[in-house]
Design a protein around this motif. Structure first.
Motif, PDB file in Angstrom:
ATOM      1  N   ARG A 353       6.645  -8.260 -23.520  1.00 53.33           N
ATOM      2  CA  ARG A 353       6.050  -7.659 -24.714  1.00 53.33           C
ATOM      3  C   ARG A 353       7.037  -6.626 -25.241  1.00 53.33           C
ATOM      4  O   ARG A 353       7.313  -5.624 -24.563  1.00 53.33           O
ATOM      5  CB  ARG A 353       4.702  -7.024 -24.376  1.00 53.33           C
ATOM      6  CG  ARG A 353       3.699  -8.056 -23.857  1.00 53.33           C
ATOM      7  CD  ARG A 353       2.383  -7.433 -23.480  1.00 53.33           C
ATOM      8  NE  ARG A 353       1.545  -8.410 -22.761  1.00 53.33           N
ATOM      9  CZ  ARG A 353       0.363  -8.128 -22.240  1.00 53.33           C
ATOM     10  NH1 ARG A 353      -0.122  -6.895 -22.343  1.00 53.33           N
ATOM     11  NH2 ARG A 353      -0.341  -9.062 -21.611  1.00 53.33           N
ATOM     12  N   TYR A 355       8.553  -3.834 -27.900  1.00 53.41           N
ATOM     13  CA  TYR A 355       8.175  -2.795 -28.854  1.00 53.41           C
ATOM     14  C   TYR A 355       9.433  -2.151 -29.418  1.00 53.41           C
ATOM     15  O   TYR A 355      10.526  -2.266 -28.854  1.00 53.41           O
ATOM     16  CB  TYR A 355       7.303  -1.736 -28.166  1.00 53.41           C
ATOM     17  CG  TYR A 355       5.939  -2.253 -27.761  1.00 53.41           C
ATOM     18  CD1 TYR A 355       4.828  -2.063 -28.575  1.00 53.41           C
ATOM     19  CD2 TYR A 355       5.776  -2.967 -26.578  1.00 53.41           C
ATOM     20  CE1 TYR A 355       3.586  -2.564 -28.208  1.00 53.41           C
ATOM     21  CE2 TYR A 355       4.541  -3.473 -26.203  1.00 53.41           C
ATOM     22  CZ  TYR A 355       3.440  -3.264 -27.029  1.00 53.41           C
ATOM     23  OH  TYR A 355       2.226  -3.775 -26.683  1.00 53.41           O
ATOM     24  N   LYS A 358      10.315   3.498 -27.061  1.00 51.69           N
ATOM     25  CA  LYS A 358       9.761   3.747 -25.723  1.00 51.69           C
ATOM     26  C   LYS A 358       8.356   4.347 -25.829  1.00 51.69           C
ATOM     27  O   LYS A 358       7.481   4.035 -25.033  1.00 51.69           O
ATOM     28  CB  LYS A 358      10.666   4.724 -24.951  1.00 51.69           C
ATOM     29  CG  LYS A 358      11.914   4.102 -24.383  1.00 51.69           C
ATOM     30  CD  LYS A 358      12.690   5.121 -23.556  1.00 51.69           C
ATOM     31  CE  LYS A 358      13.927   4.488 -22.928  1.00 51.69           C
ATOM     32  NZ  LYS A 358      14.699   5.462 -22.135  1.00 51.69           N
ATOM     33  N   LYS A 361       5.918   1.691 -26.383  1.00 52.14           N
ATOM     34  CA  LYS A 361       5.858   0.859 -25.180  1.00 52.14           C
ATOM     35  C   LYS A 361       5.001   1.511 -24.103  1.00 52.14           C
ATOM     36  O   LYS A 361       4.113   0.866 -23.522  1.00 52.14           O
ATOM     37  CB  LYS A 361       7.283   0.620 -24.651  1.00 52.14           C
ATOM     38  CG  LYS A 361       7.337  -0.216 -23.384  1.00 52.14           C
ATOM     39  CD  LYS A 361       8.747  -0.348 -22.850  1.00 52.14           C
ATOM     40  CE  LYS A 361       9.223   0.915 -22.178  1.00 52.14           C
ATOM     41  NZ  LYS A 361      10.506   0.744 -21.486  1.00 52.14           N
ATOM     42  N   THR A 457       7.666  -1.691 -16.506  1.00 51.50           N
ATOM     43  CA  THR A 457       7.855  -0.827 -17.678  1.00 51.50           C
ATOM     44  C   THR A 457       9.238  -0.964 -18.301  1.00 51.50           C
ATOM     45  O   THR A 457       9.518  -0.361 -19.333  1.00 51.50           O
ATOM     46  CB  THR A 457       7.641   0.649 -17.287  1.00 51.50           C
ATOM     47  OG1 THR A 457       8.548   0.977 -16.235  1.00 51.50           O
ATOM     48  CG2 THR A 457       6.221   0.892 -16.845  1.00 51.50           C
ATOM     49  N   GLU A 458      10.110  -1.737 -17.665  1.00 55.55           N
ATOM     50  CA  GLU A 458      11.459  -1.924 -18.208  1.00 55.55           C
ATOM     51  C   GLU A 458      12.127  -3.076 -17.475  1.00 55.55           C
ATOM     52  O   GLU A 458      11.926  -3.252 -16.282  1.00 55.55           O
ATOM     53  CB  GLU A 458      12.282  -0.638 -18.009  1.00 55.55           C
ATOM     54  CG  GLU A 458      13.625  -0.642 -18.703  1.00 55.55           C
ATOM     55  CD  GLU A 458      14.340   0.703 -18.613  1.00 55.55           C
ATOM     56  OE1 GLU A 458      15.575   0.709 -18.680  1.00 55.55           O
ATOM     57  OE2 GLU A 458      13.646   1.729 -18.461  1.00 55.55           O
ATOM     58  N   PHE A 485       7.056  -4.871 -20.119  1.00 52.66           N
ATOM     59  CA  PHE A 485       7.043  -4.205 -21.422  1.00 52.66           C
ATOM     60  C   PHE A 485       8.472  -3.739 -21.705  1.00 52.66           C
ATOM     61  O   PHE A 485       9.092  -3.083 -20.866  1.00 52.66           O
ATOM     62  CB  PHE A 485       6.082  -3.024 -21.401  1.00 52.66           C
ATOM     63  CG  PHE A 485       4.632  -3.422 -21.386  1.00 52.66           C
ATOM     64  CD1 PHE A 485       3.851  -3.296 -22.525  1.00 52.66           C
ATOM     65  CD2 PHE A 485       4.042  -3.947 -20.234  1.00 52.66           C
ATOM     66  CE1 PHE A 485       2.508  -3.665 -22.506  1.00 52.66           C
ATOM     67  CE2 PHE A 485       2.708  -4.314 -20.207  1.00 52.66           C
ATOM     68  CZ  PHE A 485       1.930  -4.176 -21.359  1.00 52.66           C
ATOM     69  N   SER A 487      11.453  -2.195 -24.716  1.00 50.14           N
ATOM     70  CA  SER A 487      11.675  -1.568 -26.027  1.00 50.14           C
ATOM     71  C   SER A 487      13.158  -1.628 -26.372  1.00 50.14           C
ATOM     72  O   SER A 487      14.002  -1.851 -25.503  1.00 50.14           O
ATOM     73  CB  SER A 487      11.201  -0.109 -26.009  1.00 50.14           C
ATOM     74  OG  SER A 487      12.200   0.733 -25.472  1.00 50.14           O
ATOM     75  N   MET A 515       3.948  -5.447 -31.710  1.00 46.54           N
ATOM     76  CA  MET A 515       4.518  -5.988 -30.479  1.00 46.54           C
ATOM     77  C   MET A 515       4.882  -7.444 -30.691  1.00 46.54           C
ATOM     78  O   MET A 515       4.177  -8.167 -31.383  1.00 46.54           O
ATOM     79  CB  MET A 515       3.485  -5.830 -29.353  1.00 46.54           C
ATOM     80  CG  MET A 515       3.889  -6.429 -28.030  1.00 46.54           C
ATOM     81  SD  MET A 515       3.250  -8.095 -27.771  1.00 46.54           S
ATOM     82  CE  MET A 515       1.509  -7.762 -27.578  1.00 46.54           C
TER      83      MET A 515
END
Length: 875
Positions: A353, A355, A358, A361, A457-458, A485, A487, A515
């Motif tokens: 996903r 974004y 950050k 996200k 998260t990354e 996720f 960004s 997104m």
């Protein structure tokens, strides 16, 4: 520390086989970091990090201010150029005579240059990272970068001209500009204070000056000493700059117990006992205001690749090896076999996903966590740093969602926290590598709700690490899901996303909070990761190629060191060293003729030349070598025999008369240094002190090998840095490195051999001859007895004197006033009284003659004071 006894060795002679758990982590992830044994250096506390910290802070602050201005300028120019408004563009026109009006394309190019300058000045500047996530901006930066990097960075100096220093984030390097050096130096110091001189040109200039050879050498020594001081100063400043611009607290390192501790970029765990090398750790300590630890030097080093290639059989296990199958075979000659899962994997691996920023996200991550908790599912949130894990923790606290945090600060609780991560509604924030080897148990209720939810998260720079995080869920046929996720501000996207990915994402176009979730985007991100993996593989492969040169030298040095340690071939090695030294001496050309040759032989072999000046002029170098080596070996063996014969009476006395056992220290000197040679006294007694001479040889060889190798490691490190410039001349740095390394190797061998031989040839016991020592001891004993008797006699005489002087008669007129008048007949009475006193006084005893003691002579009692201040005080 380096072993000095075979019992100290922790590595066996042969490396038979190794089975490595999580083999990808060990042989791939950690392979970029060499294994280093380091130790203290003389004056290790004498460092300049705190001294130059204010100078560096001044430059960094100046750069930060400049980058903020450049970024603002870039934003304004790019916005005006992209607006399509000619009036806004015209505002930036200089309107010089003869110049065409400024176009939107030219203004965009100007804005792009300002943006590129900001990027080269502070690539990790947060406002810059945010701006690069906006539509079209990263694409513009890549375009400008390509322009200035063309033709081997030919135009780059123009691009970076206004900056104080230039940062290459990918290669972790920093270079000060002339402007930066001015600010760093300030107005109070020499302008050349932080500038390295051209030492080669300076040394060459000295050669062309008038003067003797000795004067030239003295000037050269001064130049080299000044260069060394300046090099240390420049290096200190460079490391401080790196600490301030490339290393962030709670990302690359944490402060724990007032110490700087490295966080493993792969695992997110603290690496206890590890320190950044080359002064970088001390620079970070100075930056954070904690105690700057003493400097160390490298005693030994080896790459993980070459260490594990020492094993005859190597094997390992991991769940994520297929993506690195090529590297496993290329480096280690290991084939990868995939074993099917015990039960089918039913985990739902969702598309990434994506974004814009950050901020968006992380808001989406928190919302996803909340949704999963409401659904009764446990959640494991994977992060890449301590900073992100703590940020997410604060966001969850605001929403009052109970959770556990597992990062480098709480690594002790890892197994306990991860084991509980499968409970209904539990939330665990952890590093991407958390829980490897820990089974997360799921209850029937959790399985029914959909199992463990993994939220990344990354994206990590390695696909394997992402797969390891996904692999926390869906084990043994359990249900579960995983999603990442991403960004535009993430490190992987920032550093490695190419123009095509950026263009694709820009075309899709989305507003704040939007997104994108598609297979194409996920595939594009994985392709970016693939490029990072290839880049890292290239780094590791290049590391192996460089280390193969070191490895060849390492084998030679450690082979000789093992011989010295065990003592089995030590005699052969010394004979070879003497021969090699003799060969070098015989092969050299001497401008000073036989006299200079004679001096060199005396200095290196400590013997007289075993042939005349006439013979020297005619002898073949091979014959000369043989005669030198033969004479040196004869002298050396004679010296060894003298050492054993001199020590044996002492050893005999200690064993036979005192019953000594265990280790004994024997002082041996080469005329300059003192060595304390430790050997087993009983073994020495039983073998006529042969173990003592062998221990002397071991001590000298180990000392000279270790010192020569430490110097070689330093020189090879410097060489590796310097040869990188060969690429500007279209030459392969590795080829230059191999050629130069061979020259350094020859120089090291000569230094090692000559210093070892010179010390060995001059070795002798630092104790007197046994018989002479015994005679001197007896004479000293007799002298001490005589002194004791003299002191006793002097004390007796003193006592006699004291008794004599204390015997005085009473005065008959003591009660009369001295001012009264005399009466008739007084004189006659007084004389009669004195006669009576004389008759009653005891007869004087004869005093025996003794040496006269002067007032300023030492007192005979042995107190160490002068006679007038001791027993002569009352006389």
């Amino acid at each position: 520390n380096m072993a000095t006894q075979t019992s100290d060795l922790v590595q066996r002679d042969e490396h038979y086989y190794a089975i490595v758990d999580e083999v990808d982590s060990v042989l791939i992830d950690d392979a970029r970091t060499p294994l280093i044994i380091s130790g203290p250096v003389p004056k290790g506390d004498d460092q300049m990090f705190n001294d130059f910290k204010p100078n560096v802070e001044k430059v960094v602050n100046a750069q930060r201010k400049l980058v903020q201005g450049l970024l603002l300028e870039a934003k304004e120019k790019i916005a005006a150029a992209m607006s399509g408004d000619s009036e806004k563009v015209a505002k930036y026109d200089t309107k010089e005579e003869g110049k065409k009006p400024l176009t939107a394309e030219q203004l965009l190019e100007d804005g792009g240059l300002s943006l590129f300058r900001a990027y080269k000045g502070l690539p990790k500047h947060n406002p810059l990272i945010r701006y690069l996530s906006e539509e079209g901006i990263k694409q513009l930066l890549l375009k400008v970068e390509a322009k200035y990097m063309a033709d081997n960075n030919r135009e780059m100096p123009k691009a970076v001209e206004p900056l104080f220093f230039v940062i290459d984030e990918k290669n972790h390097s920093i270079e000060l500009t002339d402007k930066g050096i001015e600010v760093l130096t300030g107005t109070t110091q020499d302008p050349e204070f932080f500038v390295l001189p051209d030492i080669a040109a300076q040394l060459s200039a000295v050669e062309n000056e008038e003067g003797t050879k000795e004067e030239h050498q003295e000037k050269k020594d001064t130049l080299l000493q000044n260069y060394s001081i300046k090099a240390e100063r420049v290096h200190t400043v460079n490391q401080l700059l790196k600490a301030y611009t490339l290393f962030d607290k709670d990302v690359e390192y944490v402060i724990d117990d007032n110490k700087i501790k490295i966080v493993d970029e792969q695992t997110g765990r603290i690496m206890e006992g590890r320190r950044y090398s080359d002064g970088l750790h001390q620079a970070i300590e100075a930056k954070e205001g904690v105690k700057v630890e003493a400097a160390t030097q490298t005693y030994a080093t080896i790459t993980l690749q070459n260490y594990f290639r020492m094993y005859r059989k190597l094997a390992g296990m991991t769940g994520t090896a297929m993506t690195e199958a090529g590297e496993f075979y290329d480096i280690y000659k290991l084939e990868v076999t995939e074993i099917p899962t015990n039960r089918p994997v039913i985990r739902n691996d969702q598309n990434d996903r994506v974004y814009r920023t950050k901020k968006e996200k992380y808001a989406a991550v928190i919302q996803e966590v909340e949704d999963m908790v409401k659904a009764g599912r446990p959640v494991l949130v994977g992060t890449t740093s301590v900073e992100i894990s703590e940020l997410l923790s604060k966001m969850l606290q605001l929403r009052k969602i109970p959770h556990q945090v597992l990062n480098a600060k709480y690594h002790q609780k890892e197994a306990e926290i991860v084991a509980q991560a499968g409970k209904t509604g539990s939330v665990t924030i952890a590093t991407n590598m958390a829980g490897r080897g820990t089974d997360i148990k799921l209850s029937p209720e959790v399985k029914a709700a959909g199992g463990l939810a993994i939220i990344g998260t990354e994206r990590h720079e390695s696909r394997r690490v992402d797969r390891q995080l996904r692999g926390r869920a869906g084990r043994q046929g359990d249900p579960g899901s995983s999603v990442f996720f991403v960004s535009f501000e993430d490190t992987v996207m920032r550093l490695f996303a190419n123009e095509r990915i950026v263009k694709t994402l820009d075309k899709l176009g989305f507003q704040e909070g939007d997104m994108i979730e598609s297979k194409m985007v996920t595939r594009s991100i994985e392709n970016a990761q693939k490029r990072v993996e290839e880049n890292n593989f290239g780094i590791r492969k290049r590391l192996v190629e460089y280390d193969d040169v070191m490895n060849a030298q390492r084998k030679g040095v450690y082979g000789r060191r093992q011989n010295a340690l065990k003592g089995e071939r030590i005699g052969t090695d010394i004979a070879n060293m003497i021969y090699e030294t003799s060969l070098e001496l015989a092969s050299r050309r001497y401008d000073g003729g036989f006299k200079e040759f004679d001096e060199a032989v005396r200095k290196s072999l400590a013997i007289e030349v075993p042939f005349t000046e006439e013979e020297y002029a005619k002898l073949d170098p091979n014959v000369m070598t043989e005669r030198l080596a033969e004479s040196a070996m004869h002298t050396y063996n004679r010296n060894k025999q003298k050492m054993a014969e001199g020590a044996m009476p002492y050893i005999k006395e200690f064993v036979e008369e005192r019953g000594a056992t265990g280790l004994v220290g024997v002082p041996v000197t080469d005329g300059r240094r003192m060595f304390n040679i430790r050997c087993d006294i009983k073994e020495a007694y039983d073998n006529n002190c042969a173990p003592l001479t062998k221990q002397w040889e071991k001590t000298v060889l180990l000392s000279s090998i270790d010192k020569a190798w430490q110097e070689q490691l330093r020189e090879m490190d410097e060489l590796r840095k310097s040869v990188q410039n060969a690429s500007y001349e279209q030459k392969d740095p590795l080829v230059i490195y191999k050629l130069e390394a061979y020259e350094l190797w020859k120089k090291m061998l000569w230094d090692m051999n000559s210093k070892s031989v010179a010390t060995l040839m001059r070795g002798k016991l630092a104790v007197p001859d046994y018989e002479e020592a015994k005679a001197a001891e007896a004479a000293a004993r007799e002298a001490r007895e005589q002194q004791r008797q003299a002191q006793a006699y002097a004390a007796q005489q003193q006592e006699i004197r004291r008794e004599y002087t204390s015997q005085t008669m009473p005065n008959p007129y003591a009660n009369y006033s001295t001012t009264r008048d005399s009466y008739p007949g007084e004189s006659a009475q007084r004389q009669a009284a004195q006669n009576v006193n004389r008759q009653q006084a005891p007869a004087k005893q004869p005093i025996k003659a003794q040496p006269k003691v002067g007032r300023n002579d030492p007192c005979p009692c042995g107190s160490g004071k002068k006679y007038k201040n001791c027993h002569g005080r009352n006389l």
